[in-house]
Scaffold this motif. Structure first.
Motif, PDB file in Angstrom:
ATOM      1  N   ARG A  76      55.889  41.056   5.909  1.00 55.24           N
ATOM      2  CA  ARG A  76      56.367  40.312   7.076  1.00 55.24           C
ATOM      3  C   ARG A  76      55.490  39.099   7.344  1.00 55.24           C
ATOM      4  O   ARG A  76      54.294  39.112   7.021  1.00 55.24           O
ATOM      5  CB  ARG A  76      56.330  41.184   8.336  1.00 55.24           C
ATOM      6  N   ASN A  77      56.100  38.098   7.961  1.00 57.50           N
ATOM      7  CA  ASN A  77      55.333  36.943   8.412  1.00 57.50           C
ATOM      8  C   ASN A  77      55.181  36.960   9.930  1.00 57.50           C
ATOM      9  O   ASN A  77      54.910  35.956  10.558  1.00 57.50           O
ATOM     10  CB  ASN A  77      56.000  35.628   7.974  1.00 57.50           C
ATOM     11  N   TYR A  78      55.397  38.141  10.539  1.00 59.46           N
ATOM     12  CA  TYR A  78      55.211  38.322  11.974  1.00 59.46           C
ATOM     13  C   TYR A  78      54.391  39.588  12.172  1.00 59.46           C
ATOM     14  O   TYR A  78      54.272  40.430  11.271  1.00 59.46           O
ATOM     15  CB  TYR A  78      56.568  38.453  12.686  1.00 59.46           C
ATOM     16  N   TYR A  79      53.814  39.731  13.377  1.00 62.89           N
ATOM     17  CA  TYR A  79      52.889  40.826  13.637  1.00 62.89           C
ATOM     18  C   TYR A  79      53.275  41.510  14.943  1.00 62.89           C
ATOM     19  O   TYR A  79      53.001  40.999  16.036  1.00 62.89           O
ATOM     20  CB  TYR A  79      51.445  40.303  13.679  1.00 62.89           C
ATOM     21  N   ASP A  80      53.937  42.653  14.823  1.00 61.27           N
ATOM     22  CA  ASP A  80      54.328  43.458  15.977  1.00 61.27           C
ATOM     23  C   ASP A  80      53.319  44.594  16.102  1.00 61.27           C
ATOM     24  O   ASP A  80      53.367  45.571  15.343  1.00 61.27           O
ATOM     25  CB  ASP A  80      55.742  44.012  15.803  1.00 61.27           C
ATOM     26  N   ILE A  81      52.415  44.469  17.053  1.00 57.94           N
ATOM     27  CA  ILE A  81      51.271  45.370  17.146  1.00 57.94           C
ATOM     28  C   ILE A  81      51.545  46.481  18.157  1.00 57.94           C
ATOM     29  O   ILE A  81      51.776  46.212  19.342  1.00 57.94           O
ATOM     30  CB  ILE A  81      49.987  44.612  17.548  1.00 57.94           C
ATOM     31  N   GLY A  82      51.504  47.727  17.690  1.00 52.35           N
ATOM     32  CA  GLY A  82      51.635  48.874  18.582  1.00 52.35           C
ATOM     33  C   GLY A  82      50.305  49.137  19.278  1.00 52.35           C
ATOM     34  O   GLY A  82      49.254  49.132  18.644  1.00 52.35           O
ATOM     35  N   ILE A  83      50.360  49.347  20.594  1.00 56.90           N
ATOM     36  CA  ILE A  83      49.163  49.624  21.385  1.00 56.90           C
ATOM     37  C   ILE A  83      49.282  51.042  21.930  1.00 56.90           C
ATOM     38  O   ILE A  83      50.150  51.318  22.769  1.00 56.90           O
ATOM     39  CB  ILE A  83      49.007  48.623  22.550  1.00 56.90           C
ATOM     40  N   ALA A  84      48.438  51.950  21.457  1.00 61.36           N
ATOM     41  CA  ALA A  84      48.513  53.339  21.902  1.00 61.36           C
ATOM     42  C   ALA A  84      47.985  53.461  23.322  1.00 61.36           C
ATOM     43  O   ALA A  84      46.867  53.034  23.621  1.00 61.36           O
ATOM     44  CB  ALA A  84      47.697  54.229  20.955  1.00 61.36           C
ATOM     45  N   VAL A  85      48.807  54.022  24.209  1.00 69.14           N
ATOM     46  CA  VAL A  85      48.404  54.232  25.600  1.00 69.14           C
ATOM     47  C   VAL A  85      48.772  55.649  26.022  1.00 69.14           C
ATOM     48  O   VAL A  85      49.749  56.218  25.541  1.00 69.14           O
ATOM     49  CB  VAL A  85      49.076  53.206  26.557  1.00 69.14           C
ATOM     50  N   GLY A  86      47.980  56.202  26.906  1.00 72.65           N
ATOM     51  CA  GLY A  86      48.252  57.535  27.409  1.00 72.65           C
ATOM     52  C   GLY A  86      49.346  57.488  28.447  1.00 72.65           C
ATOM     53  O   GLY A  86      49.256  56.752  29.428  1.00 72.65           O
ATOM     54  N   GLY A  87      50.413  58.280  28.223  1.00 74.55           N
ATOM     55  CA  GLY A  87      51.520  58.323  29.164  1.00 74.55           C
ATOM     56  C   GLY A  87      51.572  59.647  29.882  1.00 74.55           C
ATOM     57  O   GLY A  87      50.809  60.577  29.583  1.00 74.55           O
ATOM     58  N   GLY A  88      52.498  59.752  30.839  1.00 80.72           N
ATOM     59  CA  GLY A  88      52.643  60.985  31.594  1.00 80.72           C
ATOM     60  C   GLY A  88      53.029  62.165  30.734  1.00 80.72           C
ATOM     61  O   GLY A  88      52.733  63.303  31.059  1.00 80.72           O
ATOM     62  N   LYS A  89      53.720  61.926  29.621  1.00 80.99           N
ATOM     63  CA  LYS A  89      54.187  63.000  28.751  1.00 80.99           C
ATOM     64  C   LYS A  89      53.453  63.028  27.413  1.00 80.99           C
ATOM     65  O   LYS A  89      53.859  63.719  26.502  1.00 80.99           O
ATOM     66  CB  LYS A  89      55.690  62.843  28.499  1.00 80.99           C
ATOM     67  N   GLY A  90      52.373  62.274  27.282  1.00 88.18           N
ATOM     68  CA  GLY A  90      51.633  62.235  26.035  1.00 88.18           C
ATOM     69  C   GLY A  90      51.390  60.801  25.593  1.00 88.18           C
ATOM     70  O   GLY A  90      51.747  59.843  26.273  1.00 88.18           O
TER      71      GLY A  90
END
Length: 397
Positions: free
Chosen positions: A256-270
């Motif tokens: 890919r020539n784009y960068y979709d970055i996942g950011i792990a965050v703590g949620g109410g269900k995990g």
């Protein structure tokens, strides 16, 4: 006139949901568009609004039960608000709502009318039955947590704190927790995972934050955190080593020539991983605003399904929970994940002298089918250099 309360369609791949908490009791009046029941899928949690003003006359599916998309889970009888029931509180303006801190999800309810993270679920139920609040009970669990036996002891039941009262509580896994377990096993089974480590002297980043944090907050109304520096450094590294931003699709490699970055965050269900689309186009302020928004909505279980799909790389920060070092697991079909950890002052050698610096261990777990060891090591070194000399990212050197 009775109206069916049905499970709405929530995505092409989702055919079943788990019933969460009912916000309205059977026999109670609810206002149109108010949230009446929470539904959980393997990706997110969402609420079903009341289609009209009326009374919940029947609840067919209880909390924890499964239901199919389109299935009737209750009935609502159209009715005007009873004279003895107070009108619902007015909604906050968007500006005030955005400024208000997000409520913590899954905090157990109790007779005191609020929520307390110290109260364990079993204890909360007994407290509600007995009409007690957390202030009435002394907790003997870790960190002062209130256990069921503490509540019973307060009521003259089993002795608390002597180890004589033992019990187990069986709680069904939520769809999100099941999906997390499934994907983690899938990653370890189907990918050739390997982790490489490095450490970062955080002095430069901390000095920049200290120098500009007040101006940044004043201008953008959001705090300048560490994550924006890491997102920038990761995008810089991925542009140098595109294999780490690629994935296997069948027998092909997709770059890919784009960068979709996942950011792990703590949620109410995990733990959830909302995706920051086109991170290469975002400024520091835009990154921090998105991260702040993700965190608030994750705690309130308001992350949408679309926001959890399609990431190309993930960043996770175990340091906020006190982790010093860990090996993060790749989120398939991605080929890499960066783990951040806690910052500790440690002695290191600089120009032949021993000095004390704020150091952070960083870890890159990668799919060895896509990424060679040399690329992974040099990528992590590039991230380290970008954080230790942030000007290099601006100068693109």
């Amino acid at each position: 006139m009775s109206v069916e309360i049905k499970v709405p369609s929530v995505g092409e791949s989702i055919t079943e949901v788990q019933i969460g908490a009912w916000h309205a009791e059977q026999g109670k009046w609810v206002a149109q568009d108010s949230e009446i029941v929470e539904l959980e899928t393997d990706k997110a949690t969402f609420d079903v609004p009341a289609p009209l003003d009326g009374i919940i006359v029947e609840i067919l599916k209880k909390t924890g039960e499964m239901a199919s998309v389109g299935e009737v889970i209750g009935y609502l009888e159209e009715a005007e608000r009873p004279a003895d029931q107070a009108a619902p509180a007015p909604e906050k303006s968007p500006e005030k709502a955005a400024a208000a801190p997000a409520p913590k999800a899954e905090a157990p309810a109790h007779a005191g009318g609020g929520s307390d993270d110290r109260v364990m679920p079993a204890a909360a139920r007994v407290m509600a039955e007995k009409g007690l609040s957390p202030a009435d009970v002394t907790g003997t669990g870790p960190g002062g947590r209130i256990l069921k036996e503490d509540v019973l002891a307060h009521q003259g039941g089993a002795a608390s704190g002597n180890g004589a009262f033992r019990e187990e509580e069986i709680v069904p896994m939520s769809p999100i927790r099941k999906k997390i377990a499934e994907r983690l096993v899938e990653a370890q089974t189907n990918a050739a995972l390997l982790t490489t480590f490095n450490e970062v002297d955080m002095s430069s980043v901390m000095e920049l934050r200290s120098q500009y944090k007040d101006l940044f907050l004043k201008k953008y109304d959001v705090k300048l955190g560490f994550m924006s520096f890491f997102v920038k450094a990761v995008v810089d590294g991925l542009s140098q080593f595109p294999q780490i931003n690629a994935e296997i699709r069948g027998t092909d490699l997709v770059f890919r020539n784009y960068y979709d970055i996942g950011i792990a965050v703590g949620g109410g269900k995990g733990l959830v991983v909302p995706v920051m689309r086109n991170a290469e186009r975002l400024s520091f302020a835009e990154i921090e605003l998105k991260i702040n928004d993700f965190g608030q909505r994750a705690r309130a279980n308001k992350i949408s399904l679309d926001e959890l799909q399609g990431g190309t790389f993930t960043i996770t920060n175990g340091g906020v929970y006190g982790s010093l070092l860990s090996t993060p697991i790749v989120n398939p079909p991605q080929s890499g994940v960066l783990g951040m950890h806690g910052i500790q002052e440690r002695p290191i050698a600089v120009n032949g002298q021993v000095v004390i610096r704020p150091m952070m261990y960083i870890a890159l777990t990668y799919d060895h089918r896509v990424v060679d060891g040399r690329e992974a090591v040099v990528f992590l070194k590039r991230v380290k250099e970008a954080l230790e000399e942030p000007a290099r990212m601006l100068m693109e050197i």
